[in-house]
Design a protein around this motif. Structure first.
Motif, PDB file in Angstrom:
ATOM      1  N   ARG A   1     -19.082   4.178   4.985  1.00 26.85           N
ATOM      2  CA  ARG A   1     -19.308   3.002   5.814  1.00 26.85           C
ATOM      3  C   ARG A   1     -18.317   1.889   5.479  1.00 26.85           C
ATOM      4  N   ASP A   2     -18.009   1.720   4.180  1.00 33.96           N
ATOM      5  CA  ASP A   2     -17.176   0.598   3.738  1.00 33.96           C
ATOM      6  C   ASP A   2     -15.790   0.996   3.254  1.00 33.96           C
ATOM      7  N   ASP A   3     -15.573   2.269   2.973  1.00 30.42           N
ATOM      8  CA  ASP A   3     -14.290   2.667   2.399  1.00 30.42           C
ATOM      9  C   ASP A   3     -13.965   4.127   2.698  1.00 30.42           C
ATOM     10  N   LEU A   4     -12.703   4.449   2.438  1.00 34.27           N
ATOM     11  CA  LEU A   4     -12.215   5.820   2.537  1.00 34.27           C
ATOM     12  C   LEU A   4     -11.990   6.305   1.103  1.00 34.27           C
TER      13      LEU A   4
ATOM     14  N   GLN B   1      -3.851  -2.693   5.418  1.00 34.17           N
ATOM     15  CA  GLN B   1      -2.923  -3.433   6.273  1.00 34.17           C
ATOM     16  C   GLN B   1      -2.292  -2.517   7.309  1.00 34.17           C
ATOM     17  N   TYR B   2      -1.781  -1.379   6.863  1.00 34.24           N
ATOM     18  CA  TYR B   2      -1.276  -0.412   7.827  1.00 34.24           C
ATOM     19  C   TYR B   2      -1.306   0.993   7.249  1.00 34.24           C
TER      20      TYR B   2
ATOM     21  N   ILE C   1      -0.052  11.093   4.911  1.00 36.10           N
ATOM     22  CA  ILE C   1      -0.497   9.789   5.369  1.00 36.10           C
ATOM     23  C   ILE C   1      -0.407   8.817   4.192  1.00 36.10           C
ATOM     24  N   SER C   2       0.139   7.620   4.440  1.00 34.97           N
ATOM     25  CA  SER C   2       0.252   6.579   3.415  1.00 34.97           C
ATOM     26  C   SER C   2      -0.542   5.373   3.876  1.00 34.97           C
ATOM     27  N   ILE C   3      -1.394   4.880   2.995  1.00 35.52           N
ATOM     28  CA  ILE C   3      -2.237   3.731   3.308  1.00 35.52           C
ATOM     29  C   ILE C   3      -1.768   2.558   2.460  1.00 35.52           C
TER      30      ILE C   3
ATOM     31  N   THR D   1       0.884   0.265  -2.053  1.00 35.73           N
ATOM     32  CA  THR D   1       0.369   1.439  -1.360  1.00 35.73           C
ATOM     33  C   THR D   1      -0.842   1.928  -2.130  1.00 35.73           C
ATOM     34  N   ALA D   2      -1.978   1.934  -1.496  1.00 32.31           N
ATOM     35  CA  ALA D   2      -3.200   2.360  -2.156  1.00 32.31           C
ATOM     36  C   ALA D   2      -3.128   3.847  -2.467  1.00 32.31           C
TER      37      ALA D   2
END
Length: 171
Positions: free
Chosen positions: A88-91, A111-112, A129-131, A138-139
């Protein structure tokens, strides 16, 4: 929250042969460079051959070859250990067998989201995929998603990130 027993989505099994090819190329080139180096040393120094320790030079390339084979055997298990969970709040991104790594990326800090696909990844139908989160770091990067799933996840994460940002702006 205990994420261990929740149903993670798995990455594509097509990541296994892709990683094995990358492993073979990397270790194969390193092995060849070591063999050529050993042969050059042997033929450039005939006295070295007489010392009786010339066979010790071959231990390094043999060790590299064995290590490459061991990694090739571990790759399928590593890929099966990878997964992600949309809470619900995070990946939550999970990877690792012996050294486990879990990263929780709050939607409100995203952010992107970038999707990367090199030629080999394209051939095997997977992406990376980069978050990137607030603060410029970068997370996490995560590979092995089919393009359709990566695009869906990017759109979903972006939408949830905007929704969280709007909630923060209202309060």
């Amino acid at each position: 929250m205990d994420h261990e027993n929740l149903p993670y989505r798995r990455v594509s099994p097509r990541l296994i042969p892709l990683r094995q090819i990358n492993n073979a190329i990397g270790f194969g080139l390193f092995f060849l460079v070591l063999i050529v180096t050993v042969l050059v040393i042997q033929f450039a120094s005939p006295l070295f051959l007489l010392s009786g320790t010339a066979y010790l030079l071959y231990l390094l390339p043999v060790g590299v070859l064995v290590w490459g084979i061991v990694l090739a055997c571990i790759i399928p298990r590593q890929v099966r250990a990878m997964g992600y969970l949309e809470n619900r709040d995070d990946l939550v991104l999970r990877r690792g067998i012996l050294f486990r790594n879990q990263v929780a990326v709050p939607y409100g800090r995203i952010q992107y989201v970038d999707i990367h696909q090199g030629p080999l990844q394209r051939a095997f139908g997977v992406t990376q995929i980069s978050i990137t989160t607030a603060g410029g770091g970068t997370a996490s990067t995560f590979e092995g998603l089919p393009m359709v799933e990566a695009e869906r996840l990017r759109d979903e994460l972006t939408q949830r990130g905007y929704a969280r940002l709007a909630e923060l702006a209202e309060s």
